[in-house]
Design an enzyme around this catalytic site. Structure first.
Site, PDB file in Angstrom:
ATOM      1  N   HIS A  95     -77.352 -23.599  15.802  1.00  0.00           N
ATOM      2  CA  HIS A  95     -78.293 -24.547  15.220  1.00  0.00           C
ATOM      3  C   HIS A  95     -79.728 -24.237  15.673  1.00  0.00           C
ATOM      4  CE1 HIS A  95     -79.920 -28.303  13.823  1.00  0.00           C
ATOM      5  NE2 HIS A  95     -80.283 -28.633  15.040  1.00  0.00           N
ATOM      6  N   LYS A 144     -69.870 -21.019   7.626  1.00  0.00           N
ATOM      7  CA  LYS A 144     -70.968 -20.166   7.142  1.00  0.00           C
ATOM      8  C   LYS A 144     -70.672 -18.677   7.339  1.00  0.00           C
ATOM      9  CE  LYS A 144     -73.799 -22.244   9.969  1.00  0.00           C
ATOM     10  NZ  LYS A 144     -72.899 -23.316  10.468  1.00  0.00           N
ATOM     11  N   THR A 145     -70.218 -18.330   8.535  1.00  0.00           N
ATOM     12  CA  THR A 145     -69.990 -16.918   8.833  1.00  0.00           C
ATOM     13  C   THR A 145     -68.780 -16.380   8.077  1.00  0.00           C
ATOM     14  OG1 THR A 145     -71.009 -17.263  10.994  1.00  0.00           O
ATOM     15  CG2 THR A 145     -69.722 -15.250  10.717  1.00  0.00           C
ATOM     16  N   ASP A 172     -69.373 -24.715  12.402  1.00  0.00           N
ATOM     17  CA  ASP A 172     -67.935 -24.664  12.083  1.00  0.00           C
ATOM     18  C   ASP A 172     -67.566 -25.066  10.654  1.00  0.00           C
ATOM     19  OD1 ASP A 172     -67.123 -23.594  14.445  1.00  0.00           O
ATOM     20  OD2 ASP A 172     -66.484 -25.479  15.358  1.00  0.00           O
TER      21      ASP A 172
HETATM   22  P1  GDP Z   1     -69.765 -21.466  11.069  1.00  0.00           P
HETATM   23  O1  GDP Z   1     -69.969 -22.026  12.444  1.00  0.00           O
HETATM   24  O2  GDP Z   1     -70.324 -22.403  10.034  1.00  0.00           O
HETATM   25  O3  GDP Z   1     -70.256 -20.072  10.917  1.00  0.00           O
HETATM   26  O4  GDP Z   1     -68.164 -21.461  10.814  1.00  0.00           O
HETATM   27  P2  GDP Z   1     -67.114 -20.259  10.904  1.00  0.00           P
HETATM   28  O5  GDP Z   1     -67.249 -19.346   9.757  1.00  0.00           O
HETATM   29  O6  GDP Z   1     -67.192 -19.657  12.263  1.00  0.00           O
HETATM   30  O7  GDP Z   1     -65.756 -21.063  10.715  1.00  0.00           O
HETATM   31  C1  GDP Z   1     -65.367 -22.102  11.607  1.00  0.00           C
HETATM   32  C2  GDP Z   1     -63.852 -22.320  11.529  1.00  0.00           C
HETATM   33  O8  GDP Z   1     -63.493 -22.791  10.233  1.00  0.00           O
HETATM   34  C3  GDP Z   1     -63.044 -21.051  11.745  1.00  0.00           C
HETATM   35  O9  GDP Z   1     -61.914 -21.371  12.503  1.00  0.00           O
HETATM   36  C4  GDP Z   1     -62.679 -20.624  10.349  1.00  0.00           C
HETATM   37  O10 GDP Z   1     -61.488 -19.874  10.303  1.00  0.00           O
HETATM   38  C5  GDP Z   1     -62.514 -21.956   9.657  1.00  0.00           C
HETATM   39  N1  GDP Z   1     -62.793 -21.821   8.209  1.00  0.00           N
HETATM   40  C6  GDP Z   1     -63.869 -21.219   7.657  1.00  0.00           C
HETATM   41  N2  GDP Z   1     -63.800 -21.270   6.304  1.00  0.00           N
HETATM   42  C7  GDP Z   1     -62.657 -21.922   6.011  1.00  0.00           C
HETATM   43  C8  GDP Z   1     -62.026 -22.279   4.768  1.00  0.00           C
HETATM   44  O11 GDP Z   1     -62.513 -22.009   3.669  1.00  0.00           O
HETATM   45  N3  GDP Z   1     -60.854 -22.955   4.856  1.00  0.00           N
HETATM   46  C9  GDP Z   1     -60.278 -23.279   6.040  1.00  0.00           C
HETATM   47  N4  GDP Z   1     -59.143 -23.936   6.006  1.00  0.00           N
HETATM   48  N5  GDP Z   1     -60.846 -22.946   7.226  1.00  0.00           N
HETATM   49  C10 GDP Z   1     -62.008 -22.285   7.217  1.00  0.00           C
HETATM   50 MG    MG Z   2     -71.298 -18.866  12.232  1.00  0.00          MG
END
Ligand code: GDP
Ligand code: MG
Length: 392
Positions: free
Chosen positions: A84, A24-25, A21
């Protein structure tokens, strides 16, 4: 005549890592969007990255997504993993062979357990170059940004990276994806840091040629062809090679190199190719062997390794492993039975743990430190490992 393949830019394999979260994606999708708008590839939306099909790499199922894009100077293949466990398995088996990584850290949350675990794992498997995306910088207060940056730099230094000097770039994947010009510029800044800080892995193309054989075909009137991805080095028509492993060894000369039906002047690390081999009979070569520059590779039947036993929840064993365990080892494109010895005095190792072991294979195969492999038993994968030292 067949069309020729044209290589325009150096190719690198990179990937995102970091706590769940942290974005990354979203960042991966934003990179493809911002570059696509500047002629550097095709936009891949979040949903297509996050719902990537499962991939069986060396017999282990890993959820992994591949996207490609180009900056002004580089062509990148980029991997993003949803979970993970996917990341751990991918790194241990070396399925992605990352030349560098983008560590994504949410500025709003700071360093979290998986942030530290991914940095440790990247170090262990030899990912030498890291660039930090300090994500979610939109709305984060400046003092917090400073604090998190310090924390990340310390973490990286503690694991042997140049934490004090490596680039930490403040970005917002989410707002860049939304088309905000300020955050699009920040993302281009991150890509500039990746271009500058992660060197082109010259060692792979300068190293002696090696290709793990995936398939062997006979082309009537032309001879025997082997196919696979070049693991390292370069190969061109006229090169002298040997095919070895699994109790076989035959010398030959490459009489043709092709990729996706186009002729190539020279193939290099990362390329998927077909090689035409002079004077080789189909029965003399098999999947699992390697084609290598003459005299550059050797076979071994004993080595030490670090193995991670998959937990029962990951599809692994339910019972511990003891010395004398004889599973099947999947190394590069081949598999061979082997025997595991634990360190002297070590007790049984339960699923879910990581240990160092000594392995003796039934047949010698081409091996070297750093090579990743999978361990299977009764048709399922029970462990992932990395060769540490070659014994004999
Ligand atoms: P991952 O699990 O690392 O791949 O994370 P995701 O890309 O799925 O993002 C997780 C959550 O964080 C989602 O609700 C995104 O909309 C939010 N998010 C991702 N990037 C940003 C950002 O740059 N700013 C904010 N405010 N929220 C973000
Ligand atoms: Mg992801």
């Amino acid at each position: 005549a067949k069309q020729a393949f044209v290589r325009t830019k150096p190719h690198l394999n990179i990937g995102t890592m970091g706590h769940v979260d942290h974005g990354k994606t979203t960042l991966t999708a934003a990179i493809t969007k911002v570059l696509a708008e500047r002629g550097g590839g095709t936009y891949v939306p979040f949903d297509r990255i996050d719902r990537a099909p499962e991939e069986a790499a060396r017999g282990i199922t890993i959820n992994i997504s591949h996207v490609e894009y180009e900056t002004a100077t580089r062509h990148y293949a980029h991997v993003d993993m949803p979970g993970h466990a996917d990341f751990v398995k991918n790194m241990i088996t070396g399925a992605a062979q990352l030349d560098g990584a983008i560590l994504v850290v949410s500025a709003q949350d700071g360093v979290m357990p998986q942030t530290a675990e991914h940095v440790l794992l990247a170090r262990q498997v030899g990912v030498e170059h890291v660039v930090v995306a300090l994500n979610k910088a939109d709305g984060a207060d400046p003092e917090l940004l400073e604090l998190v940056e310090l924390e990340v730099r310390e973490l990286l230094s503690a694991h042997g990276y140049d934490g004090e000097t490596l680039p930490v770039v403040r970005v917002s994947g989410l707002l860049a994806l939304g088309g905000d010009p300020e955050w699009e510029r920040a993302l281009l800044g991150l890509l500039g840091a990746v271009d500058d800080h992660i060197p082109t892995p010259v060692r792979y193309t300068d190293a002696p040629f090696l290709l793990p054989v995936e398939n062997v075909l006979t082309i009537t009137g032309r001879g025997t062809v082997v196919t696979g991805a070049v693991e390292r080095g370069r190969v061109r028509t006229g090169d002298r090679v040997e095919v070895l492993g699994y109790d076989g060894r035959v010398e030959s000369v490459v009489t043709g190199v092709e990729t996706f039906g186009r002729t190539m002047e020279s193939a290099e690390a990362g390329d998927n190719v077909a090689l035409l081999l002079r004077g080789v009979q189909r029965g003399q070569v098999r999947r699992g062997q390697v084609v290598a520059a003459l005299g550059s590779a050797s076979v071994h039947g004993r080595f030490t390794a670090r193995i991670h036993l998959l937990s029962a929840a990951e599809g692994g064993r339910r019972t511990p492993v003891t010395s004398g365990y004889r599973p099947q080892f999947y190394l590069r494109t081949g598999d061979v039975v082997g025997h595991i010895e634990l360190a002297e005095g070590a007790g049984p190792v339960p699923p879910g743990e990581t240990v160092e072991v000594t392995v003796t294979l039934g047949v010698p195969v081409p091996l070297e430190p750093g090579l990743g492999f999978a361990v299977r038993e009764g048709g399922r994968t029970v462990a992932a490992g990395t060769v540490l030292t070659v014994l004999d």
